[in-house]
Design a protein around this motif. Structure first.
Motif, short mmCIF file in Angstrom:
data_model
loop_
_atom_site.label_atom_id
_atom_site.label_comp_id
_atom_site.label_asym_id
_atom_site.label_seq_id
_atom_site.Cartn_x
_atom_site.Cartn_y
_atom_site.Cartn_z
N GLN A 102 -29.98 44.66 7.80
CA GLN A 102 -30.24 43.31 8.20
C GLN A 102 -30.66 42.47 6.91
N LEU A 103 -30.71 41.13 7.13
CA LEU A 103 -31.02 40.25 6.19
C LEU A 103 -32.39 39.47 6.61
N ARG A 104 -33.14 39.67 5.97
CA ARG A 104 -34.52 38.87 6.16
C ARG A 104 -34.84 37.57 4.96
N LEU A 105 -34.85 36.58 5.66
CA LEU A 105 -35.01 35.16 4.71
C LEU A 105 -36.48 34.62 4.81
N HIS A 106 -36.92 34.64 3.55
CA HIS A 106 -38.41 34.16 3.36
C HIS A 106 -38.48 32.84 2.61
N GLU A 119 -46.95 40.33 0.03
CA GLU A 119 -46.66 40.84 1.31
C GLU A 119 -45.29 41.39 1.62
N ASN B 100 -46.59 33.67 10.56
CA ASN B 100 -46.15 35.19 10.41
C ASN B 100 -45.07 35.69 11.06
N GLN B 102 -40.77 36.30 10.87
CA GLN B 102 -39.83 36.22 9.93
C GLN B 102 -38.33 35.88 10.59
N LEU B 103 -37.33 35.55 9.79
CA LEU B 103 -36.09 35.17 9.93
C LEU B 103 -34.99 36.24 9.88
N ARG B 104 -34.20 36.74 10.73
CA ARG B 104 -33.30 37.71 10.41
C ARG B 104 -32.02 37.14 10.58
#
Lengths: 330, 330
Positions: A102-106, A119, B100, B102-104
């Motif tokens: 999966q793709l996590r966007l920050h 972090e 805190n 996140q976006l997946r």
DNA sequence: ATGAAAGCGCTAACAG
DNA sequence: CTGTTAGCGCTTTCAT
């Protein structure tokens, strides 16, 4: 309401042990056909879905690619208005899809970027793609997590995807020159942006080697900045007959400024942009531009991460090709 | 190389128990000041970062918002070229940042959407934002996970953010009419797209109530489709003096088609687009358009998820406002 | 206020 | 081939 079934439930319903259930669910060897069938039946009956978090914890790998974007001051409005980022995402998603990653966007604010980056690095699994991180921050991230790929020029040890920004800018100016233009101005990007720096370098080299005059203005990689810079350029140097603009969004603004000033594109002023983003085809006339293969770069970055730890200093080069449209056609 | 320190290491170095370490790290009550200090020191010394996966497993909540996009046939090229999605992401990220969460991001192929959706639902934590999911699929997802918000018109029970697409389209046509236009054509979106359906409805109502003739062509929400549709419209109905176009990207194409055909915007043909995306300000002239507040809607969706399970049928309405630019100014 | 201990749901040795 | 047993790193009772 019933709680979500666990593998325990599946095992019980199928009348096998947790281990066996796990084996067939992950279709690992070591389970007889009859048991497999029973487990599958139980899975179907209960609508069981493995808990990815638990899986990740025990196996140590969560199969996620982190994408980091730093936001400067004004918030991340740019993410919604600047095509670069979504192109990168578009490039990565197909390669991640199907491999159960999966793709996590920050989005990290510049002010708190350092901690945020620490972090993210600590919780990285497959690794991270740094879309537009400054060299200093990228180096910091890389120190904490080897599974890193930068998509922009960066600290030397950080693995990266490298587009030929210098060559692209050079090619653009040369193209304008070949078409007979001699007063070729430039609108550059932010002074500290690594890509912008390279494109500026390419412009300067071309100007020098072709014996032209350096006529430059600074922009911000956004439409408004392009508009303002073009208007100013035209006022100060009315004889300009072409512009090399370091990003299509700025070029879109420039085209508006030029036509608002009563000149025509490309007849009076020929334009070459950079990126080949959606903005290039929305302008009128559509922009000739230098294609930055963002999707391909992002896809390659994702693939690299999927393969394991990239070598320090690993680099993959990408061409920046001329795409001819109407803004130079005359 | 040293492994990443765990809370166990922190506890040992600080000379306290894991429980105490955990308490101070989460700054929960029940730890004396001296111990807090020792733990903090240990954290700093080791560069300890909590493992979010383990946290998520034990506490049952991973604090992630899932965003799902369905890809049709040709891959997800559209994500890179269509501003809608990145605007939605841009809207959500600021609200997720700092809490805190996140976006997946998930791209699911249409053919396998059903299974993919089941898996995502099973692993959802804060919940999911459905950016452009069809009502049938949205209902399926909602059945498996109550923490769902749709950003497009959808099955009645699914919580949603509702923009006034019908009213927006109506307003657009009315505006054109007030400016004296009488042959107002439309370029619509995909026949099955819920937003497109509403905009089409709004156009029809306006046309009827203003006593105009319905002159419609179908597009695909992309530039090329807009170009083709506009050219065809102009050929078949040369007397068209205005167009309502259901998406800015198509409008950008239409502007090009119109000027390529020797007519001027807005003098000969007045244009109103829809969305107020980046495309609207890249065209030449810039587009008058109906602003779809995508960022606001996405932000509200994320906030709703953060608050807990939304009520079934929950809805939040958003206006679609007229933004006047040069494509109607004459 | 502190620590010992029990898991969260799952995979992976290790026995049988 | 199958089941039993340890944990992964953390939070959270429950004693002390």
């Amino acid at each position: 309401m019933r709680l979500k079934p666990t593998i325990e439930d599946v095992a019980r319903v199928a009348g096998v042990s947790r281990a066996t259930a796990s084996r067939v669910i992950n279709n690992a060897p070591g389970a007889s056909e009859p048991l497999r069938a029973r487990v599958h039946a139980a899975v179907a009956e209960l609508g069981y879905q493995p808990n990815e978090t638990a899986r990740a914890l025990v196996s140590g790998r969560q199969r996620a690619v982190d994408v980091i974007a730093v936001t400067y001051g004004s918030g991340i409005g740019w993410l919604g208005t600047h095509p670069y980022f979504s192109r990168a995402l578009a490039g990565m998603m197909p390669v991640l899809e199907g491999v159960n990653a999966q793709l996590r966007l920050h989005a990290v604010a510049q002010e708190t970027a350092a901690e945020a980056i620490d972090e993210i690095a600590a919780n990285a699994t497959l690794g991270a793609v740094l879309a537009d991180i400054t060299p200093v921050l990228a180096a910091r991230f890389y120190r904490r997590c080897r599974r890193t790929v930068s998509m922009v020029p960066t600290a030397s040890s950080v693995p990266r995807m490298e587009a030929d920004n210098i060559g692209g800018a050079y090619t653009a100016v040369k193209q304008l020159h070949e078409r007979g233009r001699r007063r070729i101005a430039a609108i550059h990007g932010p002074a500290l942006n690594p890509c912008a720096i390279d494109r500026r370098t390419g412009y300067r080299r071309a100007v020098r080697s072709l014996g032209l005059t350096d006529v430059s203005a600074d922009g911000d990689f956004h439409r408004d900045g392009g508009y303002r810079a073009a208007r100013q350029l035209l006022e100060q140097h009315p004889d300009i007959d072409a512009m090399f603009i370091a990003c299509d969004l700025m070029a879109a603004g420039a085209v508006q400024a030029i036509t608002a000033g009563g000149r025509r594109v490309p007849d009076d002023v020929s334009i070459i942009g950079f990126d080949d983003s959606i903005a290039a085809v929305c302008t009128n006339p559509p922009l000739t531009t230098m294609r930055l293969p963002v999707e391909e770069m992002a896809a390659a970055a994702a693939r690299l991460l999927l393969e394991g730890d990239p070598e320090p200093g690993h680099r993959q080069r990408f061409p920046v090709d001329l795409v001819i449209r109407d803004s130079t056609r005359n």
